[in-house]
Design a protein around this motif. Structure first.
Motif, PDB file in Angstrom:
ATOM      1  N   ILE A 181      -6.503  14.531  -0.347  1.00  0.00           N
ATOM      2  CA  ILE A 181      -7.545  15.510  -0.667  1.00  0.00           C
ATOM      3  C   ILE A 181      -7.886  15.456  -2.156  1.00  0.00           C
ATOM      4  CG2 ILE A 181      -8.032  17.990  -0.848  1.00  0.00           C
ATOM      5  CD1 ILE A 181      -6.565  18.305   1.858  1.00  0.00           C
ATOM      6  N   GLU A 182      -6.879  15.374  -3.004  1.00  0.00           N
ATOM      7  CA  GLU A 182      -7.129  15.327  -4.450  1.00  0.00           C
ATOM      8  C   GLU A 182      -7.888  14.058  -4.841  1.00  0.00           C
ATOM      9  OE1 GLU A 182      -6.757  17.895  -6.533  1.00  0.00           O
ATOM     10  OE2 GLU A 182      -6.137  18.929  -4.710  1.00  0.00           O
ATOM     11  N   HIS A 183      -7.530  12.922  -4.247  1.00  0.00           N
ATOM     12  CA  HIS A 183      -8.253  11.676  -4.532  1.00  0.00           C
ATOM     13  C   HIS A 183      -9.700  11.766  -4.069  1.00  0.00           C
ATOM     14  CE1 HIS A 183      -5.373   8.731  -6.140  1.00  0.00           C
ATOM     15  NE2 HIS A 183      -4.451   9.395  -5.442  1.00  0.00           N
ATOM     16  N   VAL A 184      -9.908  12.314  -2.892  1.00  0.00           N
ATOM     17  CA  VAL A 184     -11.274  12.433  -2.375  1.00  0.00           C
ATOM     18  C   VAL A 184     -12.095  13.369  -3.264  1.00  0.00           C
ATOM     19  CG1 VAL A 184     -12.696  13.171  -0.410  1.00  0.00           C
ATOM     20  CG2 VAL A 184     -10.639  11.812  -0.021  1.00  0.00           C
ATOM     21  N   LYS A 185     -11.484  14.448  -3.744  1.00  0.00           N
ATOM     22  CA  LYS A 185     -12.206  15.359  -4.653  1.00  0.00           C
ATOM     23  C   LYS A 185     -12.586  14.634  -5.939  1.00  0.00           C
ATOM     24  CE  LYS A 185      -9.521  18.992  -4.863  1.00  0.00           C
ATOM     25  NZ  LYS A 185      -8.840  20.293  -4.853  1.00  0.00           N
ATOM     26  N   LEU A 186     -11.716  13.766  -6.440  1.00  0.00           N
ATOM     27  CA  LEU A 186     -12.055  12.984  -7.638  1.00  0.00           C
ATOM     28  C   LEU A 186     -13.224  12.047  -7.357  1.00  0.00           C
ATOM     29  CD1 LEU A 186      -8.535  12.015  -9.036  1.00  0.00           C
ATOM     30  CD2 LEU A 186     -10.231  13.497 -10.133  1.00  0.00           C
ATOM     31  N   MET A 239       0.849  -1.177   0.000  1.00  0.00           N
ATOM     32  CA  MET A 239       0.000   0.000   0.000  1.00  0.00           C
ATOM     33  C   MET A 239       0.895   1.240   0.000  1.00  0.00           C
ATOM     34  SD  MET A 239      -2.670   1.271   2.959  1.00  0.00           S
ATOM     35  CE  MET A 239      -1.434   1.292   4.231  1.00  0.00           C
ATOM     36  N   THR A 240       0.579   2.155  -0.860  1.00  0.00           N
ATOM     37  CA  THR A 240       1.290   3.419  -0.927  1.00  0.00           C
ATOM     38  C   THR A 240       0.671   4.399   0.066  1.00  0.00           C
ATOM     39  OG1 THR A 240       1.754   3.073  -3.267  1.00  0.00           O
ATOM     40  CG2 THR A 240       1.944   5.318  -2.449  1.00  0.00           C
ATOM     41  N   ILE A 241       1.516   5.067   0.838  1.00  0.00           N
ATOM     42  CA  ILE A 241       1.019   6.089   1.755  1.00  0.00           C
ATOM     43  C   ILE A 241       1.014   7.420   1.004  1.00  0.00           C
ATOM     44  CG2 ILE A 241       1.368   7.314   3.933  1.00  0.00           C
ATOM     45  CD1 ILE A 241       0.616   4.373   4.263  1.00  0.00           C
ATOM     46  N   LEU A 242      -0.166   7.965   0.842  1.00  0.00           N
ATOM     47  CA  LEU A 242      -0.331   9.234   0.140  1.00  0.00           C
ATOM     48  C   LEU A 242      -0.086  10.397   1.091  1.00  0.00           C
ATOM     49  CD1 LEU A 242      -3.690   8.322  -1.624  1.00  0.00           C
ATOM     50  CD2 LEU A 242      -1.408   8.237  -2.645  1.00  0.00           C
ATOM     51  N   THR A 243       0.352  11.507   0.531  1.00  0.00           N
ATOM     52  CA  THR A 243       0.478  12.723   1.336  1.00  0.00           C
ATOM     53  C   THR A 243      -0.929  13.257   1.608  1.00  0.00           C
ATOM     54  OG1 THR A 243       0.533  14.223  -0.558  1.00  0.00           O
ATOM     55  CG2 THR A 243       2.661  13.309   0.197  1.00  0.00           C
ATOM     56  N   PRO A 244      -1.084  14.084   2.624  1.00  0.00           N
ATOM     57  CA  PRO A 244      -2.401  14.673   2.866  1.00  0.00           C
ATOM     58  C   PRO A 244      -2.952  15.400   1.634  1.00  0.00           C
ATOM     59  CG  PRO A 244      -1.018  14.998   4.779  1.00  0.00           C
ATOM     60  CD  PRO A 244      -0.132  14.424   3.696  1.00  0.00           C
ATOM     61  N   GLU A 245      -2.094  16.085   0.903  1.00  0.00           N
ATOM     62  CA  GLU A 245      -2.548  16.789  -0.303  1.00  0.00           C
ATOM     63  C   GLU A 245      -3.047  15.794  -1.352  1.00  0.00           C
ATOM     64  OE1 GLU A 245      -1.274  20.506  -3.120  1.00  0.00           O
ATOM     65  OE2 GLU A 245       0.216  19.659  -1.778  1.00  0.00           O
ATOM     66  N   GLU A 246      -2.344  14.666  -1.517  1.00  0.00           N
ATOM     67  CA  GLU A 246      -2.792  13.642  -2.469  1.00  0.00           C
ATOM     68  C   GLU A 246      -4.120  13.036  -2.030  1.00  0.00           C
ATOM     69  OE1 GLU A 246       1.433  11.912  -4.181  1.00  0.00           O
ATOM     70  OE2 GLU A 246       0.792  11.288  -2.168  1.00  0.00           O
ATOM     71  N   THR A 262     -15.576  12.363  -5.044  1.00  0.00           N
ATOM     72  CA  THR A 262     -16.825  13.085  -4.765  1.00  0.00           C
ATOM     73  C   THR A 262     -17.271  13.969  -5.919  1.00  0.00           C
ATOM     74  OG1 THR A 262     -15.640  14.938  -3.757  1.00  0.00           O
ATOM     75  CG2 THR A 262     -16.368  13.160  -2.280  1.00  0.00           C
ATOM     76  N   GLY A 263     -16.338  14.259  -6.844  1.00  0.00           N
ATOM     77  CA  GLY A 263     -16.669  15.157  -7.943  1.00  0.00           C
ATOM     78  C   GLY A 263     -16.512  16.625  -7.582  1.00  0.00           C
ATOM     79  N   ASP A 264     -15.949  16.895  -6.417  1.00  0.00           N
ATOM     80  CA  ASP A 264     -15.717  18.283  -6.017  1.00  0.00           C
ATOM     81  C   ASP A 264     -14.515  18.826  -6.779  1.00  0.00           C
ATOM     82  OD1 ASP A 264     -17.806  18.390  -4.124  1.00  0.00           O
ATOM     83  OD2 ASP A 264     -16.552  17.371  -2.643  1.00  0.00           O
ATOM     84  N   LYS A 265     -14.632  20.056  -7.255  1.00  0.00           N
ATOM     85  CA  LYS A 265     -13.567  20.666  -8.044  1.00  0.00           C
ATOM     86  C   LYS A 265     -12.562  21.407  -7.170  1.00  0.00           C
ATOM     87  CE  LYS A 265     -12.829  23.404 -12.201  1.00  0.00           C
ATOM     88  NZ  LYS A 265     -13.449  24.118 -13.299  1.00  0.00           N
ATOM     89  N   ILE A 273      -5.468   4.479   7.071  1.00  0.00           N
ATOM     90  CA  ILE A 273      -6.789   3.915   6.766  1.00  0.00           C
ATOM     91  C   ILE A 273      -7.342   4.539   5.489  1.00  0.00           C
ATOM     92  CG2 ILE A 273      -9.203   3.838   7.551  1.00  0.00           C
ATOM     93  CD1 ILE A 273      -8.040   3.565  10.437  1.00  0.00           C
ATOM     94  N   ILE A 274      -7.240   5.848   5.366  1.00  0.00           N
ATOM     95  CA  ILE A 274      -7.729   6.540   4.168  1.00  0.00           C
ATOM     96  C   ILE A 274      -6.997   6.042   2.934  1.00  0.00           C
ATOM     97  CG2 ILE A 274      -7.844   8.778   2.997  1.00  0.00           C
ATOM     98  CD1 ILE A 274      -8.244  10.002   5.854  1.00  0.00           C
TER      99      ILE A 274
END
Length: 67
Positions: free
Chosen positions: A10-15, A1-8, A17-20, A51-52
């Motif tokens: 957020i970007e994945h979650v926006k993808l 499992m790759t550990i994403l940065t907090p910024e990554e 949810t469809g939030d821009k 977990i995220i």
């Protein structure tokens, strides 16, 4: 499992949810948009971040297997 940065994360979650914009996601989460820079600059990795990352990884695997 790759550990994403907090910024990554957020970007994945926006993808997902469809939030821009960060402000759109902040509204969806019911948090102040000013809390995003604090989260993005977080340097320590905690269990919530792991977990995220695991959940995002599993969602991505599921989407790849659908095609």
């Amino acid at each position: 499992m790759t550990i994403l940065t907090p910024e990554e994360i957020i970007e994945h979650v926006k993808l997902i949810t469809g939030d821009k914009y960060d402000s759109d996601l902040a509204k969806r989460l019911g948090v102040d948009k000013q809390s995003f820079p604090q989260y993005k600059n977080k340097k320590t990795i905690d269990i919530q971040q792991k977990i995220i990352c695991l959940l995002i990884s599993k969602l991505n695997e599921k989407n790849v297997n659908k095609t």
